[in-house]
Structures are given as C-alpha cells and as structure tokens.
Design a protein around this motif. Sequence first.
Motif, PDB file in Angstrom:
ATOM      1  N   VAL A 101       1.669   1.876   8.569  1.00  0.00           N
ATOM      2  CA  VAL A 101       1.926   0.462   8.285  1.00  0.00           C
ATOM      3  C   VAL A 101       0.609  -0.264   8.023  1.00  0.00           C
ATOM      4  O   VAL A 101       0.529  -1.119   7.144  1.00  0.00           O
ATOM      5  CB  VAL A 101       2.717  -0.198   9.434  1.00  0.00           C
ATOM      6  N   ARG A 102      -0.433   0.076   8.760  1.00  0.00           N
ATOM      7  CA  ARG A 102      -1.741  -0.543   8.512  1.00  0.00           C
ATOM      8  C   ARG A 102      -2.242  -0.233   7.106  1.00  0.00           C
ATOM      9  O   ARG A 102      -2.909  -1.053   6.484  1.00  0.00           O
ATOM     10  CB  ARG A 102      -2.759  -0.075   9.555  1.00  0.00           C
ATOM     11  N   LEU A 103      -1.927   0.957   6.613  1.00  0.00           N
ATOM     12  CA  LEU A 103      -2.355   1.328   5.267  1.00  0.00           C
ATOM     13  C   LEU A 103      -1.635   0.513   4.197  1.00  0.00           C
ATOM     14  O   LEU A 103      -2.128   0.386   3.077  1.00  0.00           O
ATOM     15  CB  LEU A 103      -2.128   2.826   5.033  1.00  0.00           C
ATOM     16  N   TRP A 104      -0.455  -0.025   4.507  1.00  0.00           N
ATOM     17  CA  TRP A 104       0.248  -0.877   3.549  1.00  0.00           C
ATOM     18  C   TRP A 104      -0.619  -2.074   3.194  1.00  0.00           C
ATOM     19  O   TRP A 104      -0.649  -2.518   2.059  1.00  0.00           O
ATOM     20  CB  TRP A 104       1.553  -1.399   4.123  1.00  0.00           C
ATOM     21  N   LEU A 105      -1.294  -2.615   4.199  1.00  0.00           N
ATOM     22  CA  LEU A 105      -2.062  -3.843   4.013  1.00  0.00           C
ATOM     23  C   LEU A 105      -3.504  -3.593   3.604  1.00  0.00           C
ATOM     24  O   LEU A 105      -4.168  -4.501   3.115  1.00  0.00           O
ATOM     25  CB  LEU A 105      -2.014  -4.668   5.303  1.00  0.00           C
ATOM     26  N   PRO A 135      -4.861  -0.480   1.648  1.00  0.00           N
ATOM     27  CA  PRO A 135      -4.760   0.854   1.063  1.00  0.00           C
ATOM     28  C   PRO A 135      -6.114   1.495   0.767  1.00  0.00           C
ATOM     29  O   PRO A 135      -6.188   2.697   0.555  1.00  0.00           O
ATOM     30  CB  PRO A 135      -3.956   0.633  -0.220  1.00  0.00           C
ATOM     31  N   GLY A 136      -7.194   0.713   0.773  1.00  0.00           N
ATOM     32  CA  GLY A 136      -8.521   1.276   0.553  1.00  0.00           C
ATOM     33  C   GLY A 136      -8.894   2.314   1.598  1.00  0.00           C
ATOM     34  O   GLY A 136      -9.722   3.192   1.347  1.00  0.00           O
ATOM     35  N   ARG A 137      -8.272   2.241   2.770  1.00  0.00           N
ATOM     36  CA  ARG A 137      -8.541   3.219   3.833  1.00  0.00           C
ATOM     37  C   ARG A 137      -8.103   4.624   3.436  1.00  0.00           C
ATOM     38  O   ARG A 137      -8.613   5.604   3.961  1.00  0.00           O
ATOM     39  CB  ARG A 137      -7.810   2.831   5.113  1.00  0.00           C
ATOM     40  N   ILE A 138      -7.158   4.719   2.531  1.00  0.00           N
ATOM     41  CA  ILE A 138      -6.668   6.027   2.098  1.00  0.00           C
ATOM     42  C   ILE A 138      -7.799   6.822   1.444  1.00  0.00           C
ATOM     43  O   ILE A 138      -7.838   8.040   1.539  1.00  0.00           O
ATOM     44  CB  ILE A 138      -5.469   5.876   1.130  1.00  0.00           C
ATOM     45  N   ARG A 139      -8.730   6.121   0.808  1.00  0.00           N
ATOM     46  CA  ARG A 139      -9.831   6.806   0.120  1.00  0.00           C
ATOM     47  C   ARG A 139     -10.685   7.630   1.067  1.00  0.00           C
ATOM     48  O   ARG A 139     -11.374   8.537   0.632  1.00  0.00           O
ATOM     49  CB  ARG A 139     -10.695   5.803  -0.619  1.00  0.00           C
ATOM     50  N   GLY A 140     -10.637   7.320   2.343  1.00  0.00           N
ATOM     51  CA  GLY A 140     -11.416   8.073   3.324  1.00  0.00           C
ATOM     52  C   GLY A 140     -10.801   9.422   3.661  1.00  0.00           C
ATOM     53  O   GLY A 140     -11.412  10.215   4.377  1.00  0.00           O
ATOM     54  N   GLU A 141      -9.620   9.686   3.152  1.00  0.00           N
ATOM     55  CA  GLU A 141      -8.930  10.939   3.459  1.00  0.00           C
ATOM     56  C   GLU A 141      -9.002  11.891   2.278  1.00  0.00           C
ATOM     57  O   GLU A 141      -8.722  11.508   1.139  1.00  0.00           O
ATOM     58  CB  GLU A 141      -7.460  10.661   3.789  1.00  0.00           C
ATOM     59  N   VAL A 146       6.973   1.026  -0.306  1.00  0.00           N
ATOM     60  CA  VAL A 146       5.554   1.016   0.057  1.00  0.00           C
ATOM     61  C   VAL A 146       5.248   2.139   1.046  1.00  0.00           C
ATOM     62  O   VAL A 146       4.198   2.776   0.972  1.00  0.00           O
ATOM     63  CB  VAL A 146       5.097  -0.365   0.580  1.00  0.00           C
ATOM     64  N   HIS A 147       6.172   2.416   1.947  1.00  0.00           N
ATOM     65  CA  HIS A 147       5.963   3.499   2.907  1.00  0.00           C
ATOM     66  C   HIS A 147       5.859   4.844   2.185  1.00  0.00           C
ATOM     67  O   HIS A 147       4.967   5.653   2.472  1.00  0.00           O
ATOM     68  CB  HIS A 147       7.109   3.511   3.930  1.00  0.00           C
ATOM     69  N   HIS A 148       6.747   5.064   1.230  1.00  0.00           N
ATOM     70  CA  HIS A 148       6.731   6.324   0.481  1.00  0.00           C
ATOM     71  C   HIS A 148       5.469   6.427  -0.376  1.00  0.00           C
ATOM     72  O   HIS A 148       4.867   7.492  -0.485  1.00  0.00           O
ATOM     73  CB  HIS A 148       7.991   6.447  -0.377  1.00  0.00           C
TER      74      HIS A 148
END
Length: 128
Positions: A5-9, A11-17, A81-83
């Motif tokens: 849910v935090r990634l919904w708001l 999404p730049g954090r996804i780049r760290g993975e 958004v979750h998917h």
Amino acid sequence: MTATVRLWLSPGRIRGEGTTPDYRFSLANERTFLAWLRTALALIGGGFAVVQFLPELHRSFRTALAALLLASGALCALRAVHHWVRVERAMRRGEDLPLSRFPAVLTAGVVLIAAGTLVAVATGWASR
C-alpha cells in the motif's frame, strides 16, 4: 500488504528492487492498469446511471444496485493499483507474474448484477 500500500503512494521505491525491466513490459503493465481504471469508471458510471435512468424500479432495489456498482468500481480501482505494483515488483525481481482471481470474481459479480437487473426490469418490479 502494508508495504505494498505504501508503494501505491510512492512508486519510486520500486526502483530500489531488482533490475529495471524492459520498458515495453512496464508500459504494458501501465496499459493494463489503465484498462482496469476504465472498467472501474464504467462501473461507477453505471451506479449513477441506475439512480438517474431507472426511477421506475423499486427504490430499495435501485439503491442496492447502485451501491453494488459503486462499490465494485471502487474495489476495481483499488485492485488495479495493487496489481500494478505487484506486477512491477515481480518484473524487477525476475519472478513469475502474480496470478489473480479478481477478473473471475469481477466477472461473476457483473453477471449477477446484470441478471438481477434483467429480472427486475423484465418483471416490471416498479416502485408503485
């Protein structure tokens, strides 16, 4: 779930993975997200249309039908958004794409709502 849910708001954090996937796949994921949002908007529009254009239906049925459509639209938007986040994370990690029962559940819900509305309209279940 809370991390997702935090990634919904943010999404730049996804780049760290993981690693950056081919942009075509990320863009395809975004198009899928937008298709789900269009579905959500159609369900929400249907909820408003029921109230506006079917005044002859019994008030309680009309209200329940509109509420079901509005709730389905909201759920569809949240699920979109979750998917999107789950797929984006899986692509970056090199994992299999996540499976979902949501399309089947949404389809069953729409079929049930349509069948109920068809019966109500065909039998003339009016507010009188």
